[in-house]
Design a protein around this motif. Sequence first.
Motif, PDB file in Angstrom:
ATOM      1  N   LEU A 285       0.837  -1.195   0.000  1.00  0.00           N
ATOM      2  CA  LEU A 285       0.000   0.000   0.000  1.00  0.00           C
ATOM      3  C   LEU A 285       0.870   1.243   0.000  1.00  0.00           C
ATOM      4  O   LEU A 285       2.056   1.207   0.353  1.00  0.00           O
ATOM      5  CB  LEU A 285      -0.921   0.022   1.221  1.00  0.00           C
ATOM      6  N   TRP A 286       0.250   2.349  -0.422  1.00  0.00           N
ATOM      7  CA  TRP A 286       0.870   3.666  -0.298  1.00  0.00           C
ATOM      8  C   TRP A 286       0.509   4.256   1.065  1.00  0.00           C
ATOM      9  O   TRP A 286      -0.637   4.150   1.496  1.00  0.00           O
ATOM     10  CB  TRP A 286       0.354   4.612  -1.380  1.00  0.00           C
ATOM     11  N   ILE A 287       1.478   4.867   1.721  1.00  0.00           N
ATOM     12  CA  ILE A 287       1.210   5.633   2.941  1.00  0.00           C
ATOM     13  C   ILE A 287       1.721   7.045   2.712  1.00  0.00           C
ATOM     14  O   ILE A 287       2.898   7.247   2.387  1.00  0.00           O
ATOM     15  CB  ILE A 287       1.851   4.998   4.180  1.00  0.00           C
TER      16      ILE A 287
ATOM     17  N   ILE B  87       5.701  10.549   0.586  1.00  0.00           N
ATOM     18  CA  ILE B  87       5.033   9.434  -0.082  1.00  0.00           C
ATOM     19  C   ILE B  87       5.878   8.181   0.129  1.00  0.00           C
ATOM     20  O   ILE B  87       7.080   8.177  -0.150  1.00  0.00           O
ATOM     21  CB  ILE B  87       4.853   9.685  -1.586  1.00  0.00           C
ATOM     22  N   ALA B  88       5.243   7.112   0.620  1.00  0.00           N
ATOM     23  CA  ALA B  88       5.954   5.855   0.864  1.00  0.00           C
ATOM     24  C   ALA B  88       5.180   4.691   0.277  1.00  0.00           C
ATOM     25  O   ALA B  88       3.947   4.701   0.220  1.00  0.00           O
ATOM     26  CB  ALA B  88       6.161   5.632   2.357  1.00  0.00           C
ATOM     27  N   LEU B  89       5.908   3.677  -0.141  1.00  0.00           N
ATOM     28  CA  LEU B  89       5.321   2.412  -0.550  1.00  0.00           C
ATOM     29  C   LEU B  89       5.734   1.367   0.479  1.00  0.00           C
ATOM     30  O   LEU B  89       6.930   1.217   0.779  1.00  0.00           O
ATOM     31  CB  LEU B  89       5.799   2.001  -1.944  1.00  0.00           C
ATOM     32  N   VAL B  90       4.752   0.675   1.040  1.00  0.00           N
ATOM     33  CA  VAL B  90       4.992  -0.278   2.119  1.00  0.00           C
ATOM     34  C   VAL B  90       4.571  -1.673   1.657  1.00  0.00           C
ATOM     35  O   VAL B  90       3.479  -1.839   1.095  1.00  0.00           O
ATOM     36  CB  VAL B  90       4.199   0.132   3.376  1.00  0.00           C
ATOM     37  N   THR B  91       5.427  -2.658   1.891  1.00  0.00           N
ATOM     38  CA  THR B  91       5.128  -4.045   1.555  1.00  0.00           C
ATOM     39  C   THR B  91       5.350  -4.922   2.780  1.00  0.00           C
ATOM     40  O   THR B  91       6.426  -4.854   3.399  1.00  0.00           O
ATOM     41  CB  THR B  91       6.004  -4.540   0.389  1.00  0.00           C
ATOM     42  N   ASP B  92       4.357  -5.698   3.133  1.00  0.00           N
ATOM     43  CA  ASP B  92       4.436  -6.580   4.294  1.00  0.00           C
ATOM     44  C   ASP B  92       4.864  -5.827   5.547  1.00  0.00           C
ATOM     45  O   ASP B  92       5.674  -6.322   6.348  1.00  0.00           O
ATOM     46  CB  ASP B  92       5.389  -7.749   4.026  1.00  0.00           C
TER      47      ASP B  92
END
Length: 320
Positions: free
Chosen positions: A140-142, A163-168
């Motif tokens: 998801l984007w946070i 802007i961040a992209l988070v995985t698991d």
Amino acid sequence: MNWITKLERKYGRFCIPNLINILIGGQILVYAIELFVNQYISFYLSLSRSALFAGQIWRLFTFVLVPFSGGGPLSVVLGIYFTWFVGSALERKADNSPLTLADRESHRVIAEALESSPYPLLSEEGAHLPYDERKDWRTLWIVDPLDGTKEFLKRNDEFTVNIALVTDGVPVLGVIYVPAKNRLFWGEKGQGAFTAEVEPETLHVGEAEALPLKGADTGRPYRVVASRSHLSAETESFINDLRRYHSDLELVSAGSSLKLCLVAEGKADIYPRLAPTMEWDTAAGHAIALAAGCQVLDAQTDLPLTYNKEDLHNPWFVVK
């Protein structure tokens, strides 16, 4: 093949270079608008600088070649300017924290920009869906559309868009732009973290410098960075404990996600935050810090912070 091409092939439209373009696209309008207003109005216009970069992030990137077309970014920015002028842009959230028109417009445009990506969005100013609906979001984007709203209102230049992209639960991409300082930070898990100056008139991103910066920790005292607007008694106690081990300790204050960036740059050794924060306050800076070889740890368990939790509050943490 340059680094931009490599990332574009890996991530497509939503790679770091395009996130960078999203963040810096609005800067050209600062100078264009100032051609049309006198010094008195420019003072009030400066209050809307974050709206300039944040409120039109994606739209300015898309229409940067025709920024003065009817109904385009210029009219939106001037609308925000006049809203500031009559003093009706500031609201209060349920927790009494400030909310500006820039926050709302930033969220709206970023949400529209990321809507076509394959990942859902968790934004400070967006809908915070129940955990039952979020728990299956692997990636998801946070986003924090305007980090450091208090700094923005104080006009001290220490506000950012994150802007961040988070995985698991782990931040894997992060981009932070500091519009008032024309300074850009970005990082990708396993690929390193970087900073560069943005030339405000041409929007050219200057030469990237790898983080931590070479020599940033040479010949200086042990440096602690703490919140400018949210320094808690617990954080002060933590810092006082550090003084027992570092007689030369120097305390510096900064706003927004700049504190994580200072540690990632190597300009500060540690950032303790023993006070409330939310996931969107830290996700992008966390990604950059990780890519720079730093750690962002729960102050009690010494485990890394994780994201998209049932409770979106962060625990107290330390960046080092």
